[in-house]
Design a protein around this motif. Sequence first.
Motif, short mmCIF file in Angstrom:
data_model
loop_
_atom_site.label_atom_id
_atom_site.label_comp_id
_atom_site.label_asym_id
_atom_site.label_seq_id
_atom_site.Cartn_x
_atom_site.Cartn_y
_atom_site.Cartn_z
N PHE A 46 60.82 -46.67 63.33
CA PHE A 46 59.69 -47.44 63.35
C PHE A 46 58.65 -46.87 64.24
CE2 PHE A 46 62.78 -51.06 62.24
CZ PHE A 46 61.71 -51.61 60.82
N VAL A 47 59.11 -46.30 65.36
CA VAL A 47 58.14 -45.50 66.18
C VAL A 47 57.47 -44.35 65.36
CG1 VAL A 47 57.88 -43.94 68.13
CG2 VAL A 47 59.43 -46.17 68.38
N SER A 48 58.33 -43.46 64.52
CA SER A 48 57.63 -42.73 63.83
C SER A 48 56.48 -43.13 62.84
CB SER A 48 58.55 -41.58 62.83
OG SER A 48 59.09 -42.75 61.97
N VAL A 49 57.00 -44.44 62.13
CA VAL A 49 55.80 -45.13 61.32
C VAL A 49 54.81 -45.41 61.99
CG1 VAL A 49 55.57 -46.91 59.61
CG2 VAL A 49 57.72 -45.74 59.52
N ALA A 50 54.80 -46.04 63.29
CA ALA A 50 53.73 -46.69 64.10
C ALA A 50 52.78 -45.65 64.67
CB ALA A 50 54.15 -47.38 65.11
N ALA A 123 56.55 -40.39 58.12
CA ALA A 123 55.93 -39.54 59.18
C ALA A 123 56.03 -38.31 58.23
CB ALA A 123 56.79 -39.76 60.52
N SER A 124 57.01 -37.65 57.73
CA SER A 124 57.13 -36.18 57.34
C SER A 124 55.96 -36.26 56.26
CB SER A 124 58.33 -36.21 56.68
OG SER A 124 59.53 -36.20 57.33
N ALA A 125 55.68 -37.27 55.53
CA ALA A 125 54.64 -37.23 54.30
C ALA A 125 53.33 -37.19 55.02
CB ALA A 125 55.03 -38.01 53.35
N ALA A 126 53.26 -38.13 56.24
CA ALA A 126 51.91 -38.11 56.76
C ALA A 126 51.36 -36.97 57.45
CB ALA A 126 52.09 -39.25 57.67
N LEU A 127 52.34 -36.00 57.98
CA LEU A 127 52.13 -34.82 58.72
C LEU A 127 52.34 -33.55 57.95
CD1 LEU A 127 53.69 -35.72 62.24
CD2 LEU A 127 51.44 -35.82 61.38
N GLY A 128 52.81 -33.72 56.60
CA GLY A 128 52.97 -32.54 55.69
C GLY A 128 53.87 -31.80 56.32
N VAL A 129 55.13 -32.19 56.82
CA VAL A 129 56.14 -31.39 57.14
C VAL A 129 57.44 -31.64 56.34
CG1 VAL A 129 55.13 -31.01 59.50
CG2 VAL A 129 56.79 -32.92 59.16
N THR A 134 61.08 -32.47 62.64
CA THR A 134 59.80 -31.53 62.92
C THR A 134 58.55 -32.39 62.95
OG1 THR A 134 60.70 -29.93 61.22
CG2 THR A 134 58.45 -29.68 61.85
N ALA A 135 58.54 -33.63 62.31
CA ALA A 135 57.57 -34.60 62.43
C ALA A 135 57.39 -35.15 63.96
CB ALA A 135 57.63 -35.55 61.37
N MET A 136 58.66 -35.47 64.34
CA MET A 136 58.78 -36.09 65.78
C MET A 136 58.33 -35.15 66.77
SD MET A 136 59.37 -39.42 64.98
CE MET A 136 59.88 -39.97 66.77
N ILE A 137 58.77 -33.89 66.24
CA ILE A 137 58.56 -33.06 67.54
C ILE A 137 56.77 -32.66 67.69
CG2 ILE A 137 58.21 -30.39 67.87
CD1 ILE A 137 61.15 -30.09 66.73
N ARG A 138 56.14 -32.68 66.57
CA ARG A 138 54.71 -33.02 66.62
C ARG A 138 54.22 -34.04 67.15
NH1 ARG A 138 52.32 -30.22 61.17
NH2 ARG A 138 53.11 -28.35 60.97
N LEU A 139 54.80 -35.10 67.15
CA LEU A 139 54.32 -36.46 67.80
C LEU A 139 54.99 -36.51 69.16
CD1 LEU A 139 55.18 -38.89 64.83
CD2 LEU A 139 52.98 -37.95 65.65
#
Length: 285
Positions: A46-50, A123-129, A134-139
């Motif tokens: 949920f944090v990743s989606v938010a 989150a993966s699709a939103a950031l293109g990873v 990997t997406a959470m590392i960027r966030l």
Amino acid sequence: MAGWTISPVAIALPVSIAITAMAIRGVSGLEKIGLVLVPVTFGVLFVSVALTWHRADAVLSAQGSGDLDFSEAVSAIVGIYVVGIVIQPDYGRFVRRPLHAALGAGLALGVVFPAIMLLASFASAALGVGDLVTAMIRLGFGLPALIVLLFGAWIDSAASLYSASLSFANQLPRVKFRLIGFAVWAAGVALVVLGVESAFIPFLLALGVSLPPLATILIMSHFAVRGRAGRREAGLAGLCWAVGTIVGVATTRHLVTLTGLPVLDGVATTMLVFMLTRLAGRRLT
């Protein structure tokens, strides 16, 4: 995250030994991890989606890579969980009431699994990873996601090893369970060292085609076969499984098209052949 390059085998080997030691002792300890892991997992998702919700339009308009067509993607997803579906009675025997076992299987496979897949891909699709970690590392939340992934893999691996060992123990009752567990661990380590994971998607596709017909036979046999099945019933079940699997494979090769999905084609063919063999058997009797 720290910029170090470490061989995956150097991590996997010691962790696999710890997982094997826990699985051989029994799976009761996994329940305690799961009680904590499930709410934490949904919290991280949920944090990743938010954090990426402002890119929802990009997610909805994103295009697939095209590596798999629709039927292959469905078969791959089915292949991920069809083993768990087939061996569900192995876990269901620990539940006191059949209704609770059915609710557990239905909610886990029909509701929670799709929800986790959708939330994890957002989150993966939103950031293109390529993956959630990997997406959470960027966030800036890479460590919590990594811990959740580690314990999730720990539970899944221990449950898989326990189920595999239990299956072999039923076939080899004179061999100690501990020895069987270590043998299964050694086989898994050998597959990793050989790099078999490079064929993971084709393996999932094979599972997605071959095991749904088996599950179909188990379900239909529950209603059609009374008492203990003999060699004749076993032979007919093998025939149904073979025909259903062949039709499913033929669909993946675009040689046969009933529904367009190999999974459904295999299941439908298995049901038809099963009913025909039962009808022919009654006439012969």
